[in-house]
Structure formats: C-alpha cells, structure tokens
Design an enzyme around this catalytic site. Sequence first.
Site, PDB file in Angstrom:
ATOM      1  N   SER A  92       0.834  -1.203   0.000  1.00  0.00           N
ATOM      2  CA  SER A  92       0.000   0.000   0.000  1.00  0.00           C
ATOM      3  C   SER A  92       0.863   1.244   0.000  1.00  0.00           C
ATOM      4  O   SER A  92       1.983   1.245   0.523  1.00  0.00           O
ATOM      5  CB  SER A  92      -0.894   0.023   1.242  1.00  0.00           C
ATOM      6  OG  SER A  92      -0.115   0.221   2.417  1.00  0.00           O
ATOM      7  N   ASP A  93       0.336   2.318  -0.597  1.00  0.00           N
ATOM      8  CA  ASP A  93       0.933   3.612  -0.307  1.00  0.00           C
ATOM      9  C   ASP A  93       0.718   3.865   1.184  1.00  0.00           C
ATOM     10  O   ASP A  93      -0.106   3.220   1.833  1.00  0.00           O
ATOM     11  CB  ASP A  93       0.290   4.713  -1.161  1.00  0.00           C
ATOM     12  CG  ASP A  93       1.211   5.901  -1.379  1.00  0.00           C
ATOM     13  OD1 ASP A  93       2.139   6.090  -0.560  1.00  0.00           O
ATOM     14  OD2 ASP A  93       1.019   6.645  -2.351  1.00  0.00           O
ATOM     15  N   TRP A  94       1.471   4.804   1.730  1.00  0.00           N
ATOM     16  CA  TRP A  94       1.507   4.982   3.179  1.00  0.00           C
ATOM     17  C   TRP A  94       0.159   5.465   3.711  1.00  0.00           C
ATOM     18  O   TRP A  94      -0.300   6.554   3.400  1.00  0.00           O
ATOM     19  CB  TRP A  94       2.640   5.938   3.531  1.00  0.00           C
ATOM     20  CG  TRP A  94       3.954   5.255   3.766  1.00  0.00           C
ATOM     21  CD1 TRP A  94       4.792   5.450   4.826  1.00  0.00           C
ATOM     22  CD2 TRP A  94       4.593   4.243   2.962  1.00  0.00           C
ATOM     23  NE1 TRP A  94       5.900   4.629   4.735  1.00  0.00           N
ATOM     24  CE2 TRP A  94       5.805   3.880   3.606  1.00  0.00           C
ATOM     25  CE3 TRP A  94       4.259   3.591   1.785  1.00  0.00           C
ATOM     26  CZ2 TRP A  94       6.675   2.909   3.096  1.00  0.00           C
ATOM     27  CZ3 TRP A  94       5.120   2.635   1.271  1.00  0.00           C
ATOM     28  CH2 TRP A  94       6.302   2.298   1.913  1.00  0.00           C
TER      29      TRP A  94
END
Length: 733
Positions: free
Chosen positions: A261-263
């Site tokens: 995932s992106d953060w």
Amino acid sequence: MALQTFFLLAAAMLASAETTGEKVSRQAPSGAQAWAAAHSQAAATLARMSQQDKINMVTGIGWDKGPCVGNTAAINSINYPQICLQDGPLGIRFGTGTTAFTPGVQAASTWDVDLIRQRGAYLGAEAKGCGIHILLGPVAGALGKIPHGGRNWEGFGADPYLAGIAMKETIEGIQSAGVQANAKHYIANEQELNRETMSSNVDDRTQHEIYLWPFADAVHANVASVMCSYNKLNGTWACENDKALNQILKKELGFQGFVLSDWNAQHSTALSANSGLDMTMPGTDFNGRNIYWGPQLNNAVNAGQVQRSRLDDMCKRILAGWYLLRQNQGYPPINIRANVQGNHKENVRAVARDGIVLLKNDGILPLSKPRKIAVVGSHSVNNPQGINACVDKGCNVGTLGMGWGSGSVNYPYLVSPYDALRTRAQADGTQISLHNTDNTNGVSNAVSGADAVVVVITADSGEGYITVEGHAGDRNHLDPWHNGNQLVQAAAAANKNVIVVVHSVGQITLETVLNTNGVRAIVWAGLPGQENGNALVDVLYGLVSPSGKLPYTIGKRESDYGTAVVRGDDNFREGLFVDYRHFDNAKIEPRYEFGFGLSYTNFTFSDIKVTSNVKAGPATGQTIPGGPADLWEDVATVTAVITNSGAVEGAEVAQLYIGLPSSAPASPPKQLRGFSKLKLAPGASGTATFNLRRRDLSYWDTRLQNWVVPSGNFVVSVGASSRDIRLTGTITA
C-alpha cells in the site's frame, strides 16, 4: 540463463559501468522461469514459518518506528532480516551521502534509453549501499494527463509508450544492482487534491491503453513490487480493488511479485487482504493508529474471513521478490547515511544536459566568449538559507532542481546557474553581472551592455501534504512563478539579447515570453538535479548540441489541454485523448508539440523501409509477466536513415507514430510506438530501427477483454516530433 549466473554477470557489468562510464548491462531476470525458481524457494521457506511470522512479514511495524520510511520486522526462524523500504524515485530520501539524481521527467526528456538505464543502475547501487531492500520507484502514475498535477515530474511524461520504456529501463537498472524496484502509484492517481477521498472513474479501454500500459512494461521487466495508490478506482479504493489488483495486475498481467500500500492507503482488514494487497505500509497511520493488519489480520485469519492460503500467498510473493534479487545471499546493513555517491554525478550531468530542450533560438546560441553576460532572477542562485533548508524541498526559493514531497531528496551539493556561468565567464575573460532577485527594479542596470542576458524563471509543484505559496501540491495555474513574465519583459526592455531559461516541473504558458521583443532563445532546462548549472552551461556554450525532446505538449493556453484538477470525483471524460492525442484529435495547434526540440545542427530523414508479418486478431499467447506472450513479440520492423546535414555533431530522436486502421474503434490519430536516438557527426548518417511488438499495433477490445490487432492498413509516420513528420509508410494486417 541461470538466475545466479545472471546476478554475477549483472554485478560485474554494473561495477564496470561505474568505473568506465560504459553502458550498463541489458541483461534482466528471465521472466516466468526466474519467478518460478524464486517462488519455489519461497514455498520451501514458508513451510518453516509460524502464522505469527507470516503476519509480521506482511505488516509494517508502524510510522517512524524504524530506520527507513517503511519497515517490517525481522523473522529469525528463517534468517529473514528487517526489511527496509525507502523513497524514492530520484534518490535516497533523508540520505546524507547520496546523489540528487534528475527527476524522472528529465530522464524522459533525454529519450536516451542508455542514460535512463544507467540512471536506474546507479539508483540501485546507492540503495544497496545504504542497505535498502526495496526502493520506492520508479513512477508510472501520475502519468500527467493534467498539466497542473503536483507529482507529474516524478514520472516519465504524458505518453504511456515513452513512460513504459523508461519504466522498463529504470527497473532493470535498479534490479541489476540486486535491489527490489517498486512501480507506483497504481493506478489513475492523477492529482493531489482530494487524492485520499476521490474516485478516478476510468473506462476499461482507457485504463488499459493509457494508464495500465506503463505498468505492463514494469511487470514485463520483472518488477518485484507494485504500490497501490490513495484514490478509489471506479468507486473502490485502489488498495482493496479486486478488479485492479487480482484480476488485472496479478491474473491478466501475470504479476508474480507483491502489492504494497501507499503509506496509510489501506482502509480495511479482510477486504484488502482478499482483494490482493500483500503488504501494508507503514502498518499504521502517521499517528500510530489505523492498524488494520497485525493482530487484526491474525484474528481475521483465525475467524476464516481471510483464508490461510491467502496469507501464504502474500508471504510467498514477498519472499519471491527477496529471492529473485538474491537478497538472501548477503546484503549490506541498513545505513541511510552511507556515502555511496561514487561517480554518479556524471549521469546526473549527462541526463540534465541531454534532457534540456531548446525551444527557440534565433542564432544567439551557442555562446562564444561573449564580452559581457548578465544573469537575472532569484532562481539563478542557490537558496540563501541553504540548499536543503526546506523540508522535502517544500519551497521554491533559489535554484530549482526537483519538485517537493516524498519523492525529493537532499542535495549533496547544488551547482546554480550563476555558479556555473561565473566559472565559465572567468575562464573566458567575460564580464558577468548578477541581478539575483525577482524585483524588476534594477534589472536595466544589470543587463546594460551585455551580449547575452540569461533570465531564469521557474514553476514548482509537489505532493499535497505540503502547500507552497498557495499551491497545495497541484499548481493553481500554468504561469511562471515569482513575476517570471514581468522579469523577462524588464530584461528585454533594456537589452535585446535575452535568453530565457525555464526550470519547471511541467508545462507553463509561454505566450507572454514569446511575444516579448528581445527574447532570442528559450531553453527548457526542466529539473536538472544537483548538476543544474553545469548542464546548462554545457548547452549554452555548445559543449554539446541540445538533443532533448519534450515529453509532453506545451499549449498556448490552459484551456487547450482539455483536462484540469477536479474538486470531486474525476470521470476521465477525455478518455484516450490525453496530451498530444487530444491536441491532434481536437485539431488544436500547440505552442510546442510533444517530441519537439531544436538542435544546433540539422537532420534529414530518408529511405523508410517497412517489413511486417503481423496478422489481425486477438492475442492468444500464454500469460507471462506483462500479459500474453505474443503481445511482446516483434511483428514488424521499420527503418529510416537519419543524416546530420549540419556543421556540428548532434543527436536526433527519430520518432515513430502509428495510426490504427479504420476497422478499429475510434482512436487517436497517431500514437508513439517507437523512438531511436542517434548521435551523428557532421555529414554522417545512421539507421533508426523501430521494432514493433504486437501490443504496439493492438487496441483493447472491451467485449473480448483482450488485445486485438485490427485488420487493414496502419499509417506509419516517422519524424522529429509528433507534428514534424518526415516519412510515412504502411503496415497491412
């Protein structure tokens, strides 16, 4: 080739390239076979892992809880280390002994696959030297459909073919050093405004032919990981989107690596796991909350909400990337502050220089020992507070070499335009004057009597968590910042030898500059990284002839682009017609078209030859990394002879565009499907060769859910830009 042999060869070739400046090895892991071996090792290791071990492998330990921007815990039972994930696409974020490479958009402006690949290899070498296992780059999204888009500069321009080739070269370069690359941000994250709440509603054909295209190149290049984006795709979060992750990325494209995932882009426990997310980063939100995996995933597995086989699949994919890059066979300890620069500044200067696009020149360039030069603008000198004074480059003060946000890095040094021009002036005995503010008062005195006046103007953008001068990531307008137009006008009013240098994240409106009497040249210097001024002087003084080409279209007015940042959901109504595809289809005259760039010499095109064995119909090949195998097979070859007909050495980028037959559904009039950069001495000729793959002649059939080569005659256009077509031919399917 055996995988171990590959890595020994790649390491040797990389070492040779670093010491000799030779081209980086073009070897890459051998696709499905290499992945199969890595997955076999992963399966054997998985058998020794407890369920808690598996949970730990897929769950980040939390924001700001380790040495890197992303970290997973060590698993001692299998001798698996703490994994370090670190930004970013142009270098090592927070590094103190690392290189500030050129951003992706500058690399794309070179249209030079060897320089792009070397840049990737050097990025990988620095990441490995810092003990980084997964480098968070390169970037295929944002692609750049909106010129105002805040993060366009991190990627490779607004054309999916050009971006795809750059993704391939960069990934293979990074992974040749034994570092896992990460293709991001998947998918259709084209603006910063409301990126964490909006839905990008993209039709199936547009998604495949525009936004998915460069990610397919990434998968075909055996990228180890893909990062899912913040936005929703067609109403469902990208990081829990079964269609995007399971059906398209993993099944249709045959992706064998893992999705992270992106953060803080995760929104659920079981749904994200079952929909194809394999690793959550950083494991919490930025305040230590929003923990969706860890104990919660353990409970979901025990309750049968997530099958144990799915947890095993997550871990096998993560382990496979680790084994694919032989990171189990000894790896440097994590040390983000290691000094790993080597001779990498040579690539920075070369990319910065060869990415410069000469837009206008009435003969004032190249300079030759002028008696006096004047330099104008606050962006001609470094930030007086320090070159790294602004966190994550969150300001536009002084020399501009990159945009702002998590994709930025610290400069080890920064050569400003004035620094380099002063050095050259001293060597030539040239008088130099400086007006280092953007106030027009005093400009006339500074430029009086100069044989050349260099005015530096800029435009900046970045990631949405930082607002700079009212621009919350995305740009509010496409005008030059800081009184740029007025500064040019003031200089030209006092001196008719003005050279405008543009450092910008992307397109700006140049009409005021072009309509100013006394502007004799416009040098689009883009985002040059740490070697900013040196690269500029190389071109201004003719040490090299400019050879960059625009990786996007520059329109005459903002409304010409047909796209804009939206406040709610984006329905992508422009469909396939992005950038030059839109300008061509709508018959809008651009100011400077995609692929445009002048030189100090001239080139002629001749003798086009076309051979083809392409057959109409759908792709039928077995799925390999990147999709059906036959999509990647060459089915046609086009050649053309390029001659340097001028008086100095130079390089031309020959570009090939394809127009689909009338039997195909409505399509852009022409689409880039090949390019070749030839460096030629005066009077010399070379052959540009374009090998066309089946995918290059296909469209996405939404009914068949497959790539199809339409029957009929394809128009083949070869030229110096998307609108400067010199030769035409035909391919018949």
